[in-house]
Enzyme design. Structure first.
Site, PDB file in Angstrom:
ATOM      1  CG  ASN A  61      -1.840   1.254   1.180  1.00  0.00           C
ATOM      2  OD1 ASN A  61      -1.762   2.050   0.523  1.00  0.00           O
ATOM      3  ND2 ASN A  61      -2.344   1.386   2.573  1.00  0.00           N
ATOM      4  CE  LYS A 113       0.485   3.413   4.909  1.00  0.00           C
ATOM      5  NZ  LYS A 113      -0.189   3.403   6.085  1.00  0.00           N
ATOM      6  CG  HIS A 153      -5.906   1.602   5.000  1.00  0.00           C
ATOM      7  ND1 HIS A 153      -5.498   2.596   5.805  1.00  0.00           N
ATOM      8  CD2 HIS A 153      -4.896   0.793   4.902  1.00  0.00           C
ATOM      9  CE1 HIS A 153      -4.234   2.061   6.249  1.00  0.00           C
ATOM     10  NE2 HIS A 153      -3.712   1.252   5.579  1.00  0.00           N
ATOM     11  CD  GLU A 163      -3.268   5.344   6.620  1.00  0.00           C
ATOM     12  OE1 GLU A 163      -3.015   5.364   5.460  1.00  0.00           O
ATOM     13  OE2 GLU A 163      -2.097   4.691   7.350  1.00  0.00           O
ATOM     14  CD  GLU A 186      -3.484  -3.023   7.171  1.00  0.00           C
ATOM     15  OE1 GLU A 186      -2.262  -3.135   6.887  1.00  0.00           O
ATOM     16  OE2 GLU A 186      -4.225  -1.965   6.973  1.00  0.00           O
ATOM     17  N   GLY A 205       1.995   2.221  10.660  1.00  0.00           N
ATOM     18  CA  GLY A 205       2.725   3.377  10.587  1.00  0.00           C
ATOM     19  C   GLY A 205       3.500   3.892  12.115  1.00  0.00           C
ATOM     20  CB  SER A 216       5.136  -1.489  12.016  1.00  0.00           C
ATOM     21  OG  SER A 216       4.494  -0.316  12.223  1.00  0.00           O
TER      22      SER A 216
HETATM   23  C1  PEP Z   1      -0.808   0.095   5.849  1.00  0.00           C
HETATM   24  O1  PEP Z   1      -0.856   0.990   5.184  1.00  0.00           O
HETATM   25  O2  PEP Z   1      -1.904  -0.615   5.495  1.00  0.00           O
HETATM   26  C2  PEP Z   1       0.078  -0.425   6.674  1.00  0.00           C
HETATM   27  C3  PEP Z   1      -0.014  -1.503   7.393  1.00  0.00           C
HETATM   28  O3  PEP Z   1       1.188   0.524   6.891  1.00  0.00           O
HETATM   29  P1  PEP Z   1       2.413   0.488   7.800  1.00  0.00           P
HETATM   30  O4  PEP Z   1       3.168  -0.948   7.230  1.00  0.00           O
HETATM   31  O5  PEP Z   1       3.187   1.585   7.270  1.00  0.00           O
HETATM   32  O6  PEP Z   1       2.308   0.251   9.085  1.00  0.00           O
END
Ligand code: PEP
Length: 252
Positions: free
Chosen positions: A9, A11, A94, A96, A166, A172, A213
């Site tokens: 992803n 982003k 997601h 976000e 997640e 993040g 992460s």
């Molecule tokens: C994500 O954007 O779905 C995500 C898991 O981000 P990160 O790996 O940066 O934590």
């Protein structure tokens, strides 16, 4: 047998020119790993350029979101059919989107239904916030997100469903869940909820990814878990050599 899947992803990062140059570097490093399904999810504006670059390779493309209506007066939105021009996958729900743009389970459900109608594989994101985690509500939250987000779907059409677990507190933050902790959520709550809603075969065949992460140094900890079938990678998905290293860690 569930084929491991690694989705990146990106982003809101990379212009289409930057995206092209990253994918030119990535392709020789990730395409040899044929036993892993790899999906890149850049911003919408790069999908056309990248679809030309990945044509003829085993690398797939996904969108990071979409609207549920097929067309019309919805300024700024992207329809399922527009995504399908370039992609076979779409990330939906997601955290976000949920936290910054007010996406609810009801909205996620509309999007999931329209993804299946357009023959797009939805990567449906679920996961608890830090406050929910700390107050022991993980089971309640992920169960509700699955029940509401996947409401009224036909089990016969769910072969391409993908769930990304997640935990919001891990996205993040650099503070990933432990492999065992994530595996337990999938084993004790996610697969049993899928089984209750859609039966054994969907519960067993649905690929469930971990996200939050994931890095080159912790990826293997997730991929050695029995219930985790890959990762949705955010920050590390646009990093070299990290992303290819994560893909390599998913080879069984
Ligand atoms: C994500 O954007 O779905 C995500 C898991 O981000 P990160 O790996 O940066 O934590």
């Amino acid at each position: 047998m569930r084929k491991p899947l690694i989705a990146g992803n990106w982003k809101m990062n990379k212009t289409s020119e930057q995206a092209r140059s990253l994918v030119r570097e990535l392709l020789p490093l990730i395409s040899p790993y044929k036993s892993v399904e790899i999906v890149l999810c850049p911003p919408f504006t790069s999908l056309m350029a990248l679809s030309a670059l990945v044509a003829g390779t085993s690398i797939g493309l996904g969108a990071q979101d979409m609207y549920w209506e097929p067309s019309g007066a919805f300024t700024g939105e992207i329809a399922p059919g527009m995504v399908k021009e370039f992609c076979n996958f779409v990330i939906l729900g997601h955290s976000e989107r949920r936290s910054y743009f007010g996406e609810t389970d009801v909205i996620v459900n509309k999007k999931v239904k329209s993804a299946f109608a357009e023959v797009l594989s939805p990567i449906v994101c679920i996961g608890e916030t830090l406050a929910e985690y700390e107050s022991g509500k993980t089971a309640e939250v992920v169960t509700r997100q699955i029940r509401e987000g996947l409401k009224e779907l036909d089990p016969a059409k769910l072969q391409t469903l993908i769930i990304a677990y997640e935990p919001v507190w891990a996205i993040g933050t650099g503070k990933a869940s432990s492999g065992e902790g994530a595996n337990k959520v999938v084993k004790d709550y996610i697969r049993p909820t899928l089984k209750a809603l859609f039966g054994d075969s969907v519960a067993e065949s649905t690929r469930v990814l971990y996200g939050g992460s994931v890095s080159a140094s912790n990826a293997a900890e997730f991929f050695t878990q029995s219930e985790i079938d890959g990762a949705l990678v955010g920050g590390a998905s646009i990093k070299l050599p990290d992303f290819p290293q994560i893909v390599r860690a998913a080879v069984k």
